[in-house]
Motif scaffolding. Structure first.
Motif, PDB file in Angstrom:
ATOM      1  N   TRP A  99      16.394  37.553  24.282  1.00  0.00           N
ATOM      2  CA  TRP A  99      15.827  37.603  25.631  1.00  0.00           C
ATOM      3  C   TRP A  99      16.936  37.661  26.677  1.00  0.00           C
ATOM      4  O   TRP A  99      16.826  38.386  27.677  1.00  0.00           O
ATOM      5  CB  TRP A  99      14.913  36.406  25.893  1.00  0.00           C
ATOM      6  N   PRO A 274      15.800  25.875  33.058  1.00  0.00           N
ATOM      7  CA  PRO A 274      16.521  26.438  31.902  1.00  0.00           C
ATOM      8  C   PRO A 274      17.347  27.668  32.244  1.00  0.00           C
ATOM      9  O   PRO A 274      18.454  27.848  31.722  1.00  0.00           O
ATOM     10  CB  PRO A 274      15.387  26.780  30.926  1.00  0.00           C
ATOM     11  N   SER A 281      22.582  30.110  25.948  1.00  0.00           N
ATOM     12  CA  SER A 281      22.809  28.903  25.135  1.00  0.00           C
ATOM     13  C   SER A 281      23.842  27.968  25.761  1.00  0.00           C
ATOM     14  O   SER A 281      24.540  27.228  25.066  1.00  0.00           O
ATOM     15  CB  SER A 281      23.238  29.287  23.708  1.00  0.00           C
ATOM     16  N   LEU A 312      12.494  23.892  23.876  1.00  0.00           N
ATOM     17  CA  LEU A 312      13.151  25.199  23.808  1.00  0.00           C
ATOM     18  C   LEU A 312      13.429  25.555  22.347  1.00  0.00           C
ATOM     19  O   LEU A 312      14.181  24.851  21.675  1.00  0.00           O
ATOM     20  CB  LEU A 312      14.456  25.188  24.603  1.00  0.00           C
ATOM     21  N   ASN A 322      13.062  32.764  20.345  1.00  0.00           N
ATOM     22  CA  ASN A 322      14.045  31.685  20.456  1.00  0.00           C
ATOM     23  C   ASN A 322      14.770  31.733  21.799  1.00  0.00           C
ATOM     24  O   ASN A 322      15.222  32.795  22.238  1.00  0.00           O
ATOM     25  CB  ASN A 322      15.051  31.758  19.312  1.00  0.00           C
ATOM     26  N   TYR A 323      14.894  30.568  22.423  1.00  0.00           N
ATOM     27  CA  TYR A 323      15.551  30.481  23.728  1.00  0.00           C
ATOM     28  C   TYR A 323      17.035  30.159  23.595  1.00  0.00           C
ATOM     29  O   TYR A 323      17.842  30.583  24.414  1.00  0.00           O
ATOM     30  CB  TYR A 323      14.883  29.404  24.581  1.00  0.00           C
TER      31      TYR A 323
END
Length: 481
Positions: A99, A274, A281, A312, A322-323
């Motif tokens: 993303w 976030p 990350s 998350l 997946n973040y």
């Protein structure tokens, strides 16, 4: 498996000066996903010679700015045609969640290209003004010369474009040394530049290590250095450039603060936080990893931040669900894990996360997303850039105390203020000594200058100000009367 056997030197693909190739290892699977040559000082010498000749004798610096603009437009068109492929390549190579690769890596690069094209079309390369004595003065903006560029691994295309495109628009020739951690994605970018058909010698791209980077900084054929990376390396580069009066701009580290005021809508804040604090990350210089909350709402904020972090998804960066992905390397994983240990030793309260692999993962260079509470701003986890998914929630007494804590840092790159009163948030932001801030969000704006105060470096990128580091001013006074 992607393999490169050549470097991009002087606008052509050329064999490296040695037979050393590096394996590129996926930070998720820990399997080899590609190979590429690692550049050496000899390769830099060849690239600088080509750039020097192209600047001193070639058409690029004296070309009509509209022609250079057209060449950059070709780069943008070729880049946009490969966005999906490039997003997946960056995620595979350095572990950015897909993303973020789509939005903050490749998408942001595409938007930055569009912004620079817009500025380049309007930029006043030459103007006339009235001099002090009444005569006309021609003020020209001319290219600074051969520009050496050193870029990091965390956002390889975005940091490259922030330097390369304004330099090209200004008429500079360029030798780019990207990090050896990301040779596949930067050599894919070289393919795109090659497709645009720039004159011989205008661009070279040589992924390599630190010694080769220092050789580029010291090279007598280079007029200007632009660097993005650690403060330690930035100090070394500034020192070397100072010895030779070589022009230099630096975009360095940060330890940015997100100030949550008492009137903030906490649900909205947590929804947007976030993107401000854990993008890529946590491997981002603009990540706001100090969360400042008043003692009046402190427990509420800690609980909300903890719930957010625990929700998350962590895992395979190529899984769009997946973040949080892995750290770029085992070395970076160990560095972040060491700071998590340090935070506990310093007396901060570990609320969630901690040492070890995230649940459900048995391989890859992952770190458990971590939240520390009861953090004193004097602790090392509050003062030093960790470059991973580790947040420190710091209490403040009142608004003046929040501003003091936010400013109590060696750095000054990013930051944010969260409040229901936007204009008051702007007033608070005016008191924070940092180069960029957001109100109820944090977005790097491509129409505005980006850069830092204090140890976050000097010089600016993006906006029309982003062209300034690559020009020299010349004033030509016409006869009096």
């Amino acid at each position: 498996m992607r393999e490169y056997k050549e470097l991009y030197i002087g606008g052509s693909w050329a064999a490296p000066s040695h037979d050393r190739f590096v394996d590129v290892v996926s930070p998720h699977s820990q399997e080899v996903v590609g190979t590429a040559p690692e550049g050496t000082p000899d390769d830099v010498d060849r690239a600088v010679a080509a750039a020097r000749h192209a600047f001193d004798h070639g058409p690029w610096p004296t070309m009509d700015p509209k022609e250079r603009l057209a060449a950059v437009q070709r780069i943008a068109d070729a880049y946009n045609a490969r966005q999906a492929e490039l997003s997946e390549l960056i995620s595979t190579e350095m572990g950015a969640p897909l993303w973020f690769s789509q939005v903050g890596q490749v998408g942001a690069t595409s938007m930055a290209l569009a912004a620079f094209l817009n500025f380049g079309a309007q930029y006043p390369w030459e103007e006339r003004r009235t001099g002090f004595f009444g005569q006309d003065v021609v003020v020209r903006r001319e290219p600074a010369g051969v520009a050496g560029m050193i870029t990091p691994w965390n956002v390889p295309h975005f940091t490259t474009i922030s330097k390369l495109i304004p330099a090209l628009l200004a008429g500079c020739t360029v030798v780019l040394k990207p990090s050896e951690e990301v040779p596949l994605s930067v050599l894919a970018l070289a393919e795109i530049i090659d497709e645009a058909g720039l004159p011989e010698g205008v661009v070279s791209i040589i992924p390599a290590g630190r010694d080769t980077g220092e050789h580029l900084v010291r090279h007598p054929g280079v007029d200007k250095i632009s660097f993005t990376g650690s403060p330690t390396a930035g100090k070394r580069i500034a020192s070397l450039c100072g010895q030779d009066l070589r022009r230099v701009t630096l975009e360095l580290g940060a330890k940015s603060a997100a100030i949550i005021l008492d009137d903030a809508d906490l649900a909205m804040t947590i929804e947007r936080l976030p993107l401000a604090s854990l993008l890529n990350s946590g491997q981002a210089c603009i990540a706001q990893t100090r969360i400042l909350a008043s003692r009046q709402r402190y427990d509420e904020v800690v609980d909300a931040v903890t719930t957010m972090v625990n929700g998350l998804p962590v895992g395979d960066p190529l899984d769009a669900a997946n973040y949080i992905g892995p750290m770029v390397s085992q070395r970076q994983q160990q560095r972040v894990d060491g700071y998590i240990t340090l935070g506990q030793e310093e007396g901060a309260r570990l609320v969630t996360g901690g040492n070890g692999m995230p649940d459900g993962l048995d391989r890859g260079w992952y770190v458990r997303p971590t939240v520390f509470a009861d953090v004193d701003n004097r602790m090392r986890i509050a003062q030093e850039e960790i470059f991973g998914p580790v947040l420190a929630v710091i209490p403040y007494d009142d608004e003046a105390d929040a501003i003091r804590i936010a400013n109590d840092s060696a750095y000054g790159l990013g930051g944010s203020v969260w409040t229901s009163d936007v204009e008051h948030g702007v007033d608070v932001a005016r008191k924070i000594r940092t180069g960029t801030l957001g109100i109820n969000q944090y977005l790097l704006d491509f129409n505005s200058p980006f850069g830092g105060y204090k140890s976050s470096g000097f010089g600016r990128e993006f906006g029309p100000e982003g062209i300034e580091p690559y020009i020299e001013y010349k004033s030509i006074a016409l006869p009096l009367g």
